[in-house]
Motif scaffolding. Structure first.
Motif, short mmCIF file in Angstrom:
data_model
loop_
_atom_site.label_atom_id
_atom_site.label_comp_id
_atom_site.label_asym_id
_atom_site.label_seq_id
_atom_site.Cartn_x
_atom_site.Cartn_y
_atom_site.Cartn_z
N LYS A 90 9.00 -7.79 42.66
CA LYS A 90 10.07 -7.43 41.73
C LYS A 90 10.13 -8.37 40.53
O LYS A 90 11.04 -8.27 39.72
CB LYS A 90 11.40 -7.39 42.47
N ASN A 91 9.15 -9.26 40.45
CA ASN A 91 9.05 -10.13 39.28
C ASN A 91 8.34 -9.37 38.16
O ASN A 91 7.15 -9.08 38.24
CB ASN A 91 8.28 -11.41 39.62
N LEU A 92 9.09 -9.02 37.12
CA LEU A 92 8.53 -8.21 36.05
C LEU A 92 7.51 -9.00 35.24
O LEU A 92 7.70 -10.18 34.95
CB LEU A 92 9.64 -7.71 35.13
N GLN A 93 6.41 -8.34 34.90
CA GLN A 93 5.40 -8.94 34.05
C GLN A 93 4.73 -7.84 33.23
O GLN A 93 4.74 -6.67 33.62
CB GLN A 93 4.36 -9.69 34.87
N PRO A 94 4.16 -8.18 32.07
CA PRO A 94 3.56 -7.15 31.22
C PRO A 94 2.30 -6.55 31.84
O PRO A 94 1.62 -7.19 32.64
CB PRO A 94 3.24 -7.92 29.94
N VAL A 95 1.99 -5.33 31.42
CA VAL A 95 0.85 -4.62 32.01
C VAL A 95 -0.47 -5.33 31.72
O VAL A 95 -1.44 -5.18 32.49
CB VAL A 95 0.78 -3.16 31.52
N LYS A 96 -0.55 -6.10 30.64
CA LYS A 96 -1.80 -6.78 30.33
C LYS A 96 -2.18 -7.81 31.40
O LYS A 96 -3.34 -8.23 31.47
CB LYS A 96 -1.72 -7.46 28.96
N ASN A 97 -1.22 -8.20 32.24
CA ASN A 97 -1.51 -9.14 33.32
C ASN A 97 -1.95 -8.45 34.61
O ASN A 97 -2.30 -9.13 35.58
CB ASN A 97 -0.27 -9.99 33.62
N LEU A 98 -1.94 -7.14 34.62
CA LEU A 98 -2.32 -6.41 35.83
C LEU A 98 -3.84 -6.33 35.94
O LEU A 98 -4.54 -6.15 34.94
CB LEU A 98 -1.74 -4.99 35.79
N PRO A 99 -4.39 -6.41 37.15
CA PRO A 99 -5.85 -6.34 37.32
C PRO A 99 -6.42 -5.00 36.88
O PRO A 99 -7.58 -4.93 36.46
CB PRO A 99 -6.04 -6.56 38.83
N GLU A 100 -5.61 -3.92 36.95
CA GLU A 100 -6.10 -2.60 36.57
C GLU A 100 -5.79 -2.24 35.13
O GLU A 100 -5.91 -1.09 34.72
CB GLU A 100 -5.53 -1.54 37.51
N TYR A 101 -5.38 -3.23 34.33
CA TYR A 101 -4.93 -2.96 32.97
C TYR A 101 -5.93 -2.14 32.15
O TYR A 101 -5.58 -1.19 31.45
CB TYR A 101 -4.62 -4.27 32.25
N THR A 102 -7.21 -2.51 32.24
CA THR A 102 -8.24 -1.85 31.45
C THR A 102 -8.29 -0.35 31.72
O THR A 102 -8.64 0.44 30.83
CB THR A 102 -9.62 -2.47 31.75
N TYR A 103 -7.93 0.05 32.94
CA TYR A 103 -8.08 1.45 33.34
C TYR A 103 -6.78 2.24 33.26
O TYR A 103 -6.75 3.43 33.59
CB TYR A 103 -8.62 1.52 34.76
N LEU A 104 -5.71 1.60 32.83
CA LEU A 104 -4.43 2.30 32.79
C LEU A 104 -4.44 3.41 31.74
O LEU A 104 -4.89 3.20 30.61
CB LEU A 104 -3.29 1.33 32.45
N PRO A 105 -3.94 4.59 32.07
CA PRO A 105 -3.81 5.65 31.06
C PRO A 105 -2.72 5.28 30.07
O PRO A 105 -1.85 4.44 30.35
CB PRO A 105 -3.42 6.89 31.88
N ASP A 106 -2.74 5.91 28.91
CA ASP A 106 -1.74 5.62 27.87
C ASP A 106 -0.32 5.81 28.39
O ASP A 106 0.60 5.07 28.01
CB ASP A 106 -1.97 6.51 26.66
N GLU A 107 -0.12 6.81 29.24
CA GLU A 107 1.21 7.12 29.75
C GLU A 107 1.78 6.00 30.62
O GLU A 107 3.00 5.92 30.81
CB GLU A 107 1.19 8.43 30.54
N ALA A 108 0.90 5.16 31.16
CA ALA A 108 1.35 4.03 31.98
C ALA A 108 1.50 2.75 31.17
O ALA A 108 1.97 1.74 31.69
CB ALA A 108 0.38 3.80 33.14
#
Length: 222
Positions: A90-108
């Motif tokens: 529940k610790n919020l962090q930006p999507v750029k820190n996610l391991p799957e960031y490169t593959y995230l669709p625009d909607e996510a």
């Protein structure tokens, strides 16, 4: 669509209508590559207010829309969007820190602004709130469903918008779990627009004074 239907989980996007933030951003970058977020937000606010010629839309709501819609777009460009449906804590962090960031669709990657609700006041568990702006976004989860993310804001004595709470559907049960600074425990926002305290069982229905939707804003771009 009912006022709180924007909180519902859906397979397709609930946002209908065009936003001019992309065009404004591109035009601004052509003339000033170091333009700030605040400057971009002010450009969007001015554009919306200039097109609100009949003044049918509340100017405060419109200014807030101009700020938030532009911020959502800029956050998406730089990977600063918060998408809680991809987090394992529940610790919020930006999507750029996610391991799957490169593959995230625009909607996510984008918090898509759906509406801003103005609530004159409400009370729960002896705590009173006044001049509340409930902002509802949608964003895609891991199964490509659009789910809600909300923020609560108010105006301070300097007439600046201050966030004092946020929430999302942590359990995929239709209720938005709210983290509000006035409480040291979660409360819930139901799809029918009621805030519920699980500790006491008390519930209060949010009464809207005004609402601004994406459909209404889209008319200003035509």
């Amino acid at each position: 669509m009912r006022d709180f239907d924007s909180l519902l989980k859906t397979k397709t996007s609930k946002r209908n209508g065009h936003s001019n933030v992309i065009e404004l951003y591109r035009q601004a970058k052509k003339t000033n590559r170091s333009i700030t977020l605040t400057e971009l937000q002010n450009l969007n606010i001015k554009y919306l207010q200039d097109n609100n010629t009949k003044e049918k839309i509340n100017s405060t709501l419109l200014a807030l829309w101009g700020m938030l819609d532009m911020k959502s777009y800029i956050d998406a460009i730089f990977g600063n969007t918060i998408n809680p449906y991809f987090l394992t804590t529940k610790n919020l962090q930006p999507v750029k820190n996610l391991p799957e960031y490169t593959y995230l669709p625009d909607e996510a990657r984008l918090l898509n602004l759906l509406d801003i609700k103005y609530i004159k006041n409400f009370e729960l568990e002896g705590v009173s709130f006044s001049d509340v702006f409930l902002v509802t976004y949608e964003i895609a989860d891991k199964e490509d469903y659009f789910r809600p993310f909300v923020t609560f804001l108010t105006l301070n004595q300097d007439n600046q918008f201050i966030e004092f709470g946020y929430g999302y559907d942590t359990n995929n049960n239709g209720n938005v779990e709210l983290f509000i600074s006035s409480y040291n425990y979660l409360v819930y926002l139901t799809p029918k627009g009621a805030i519920h305290s699980p500790l006491s069982g008390k519930m209060t229905k949010l009464k809207l004074q005004d609402i601004l939707t994406a459909e209404e804003v889209a008319k200003l771009y035509k």
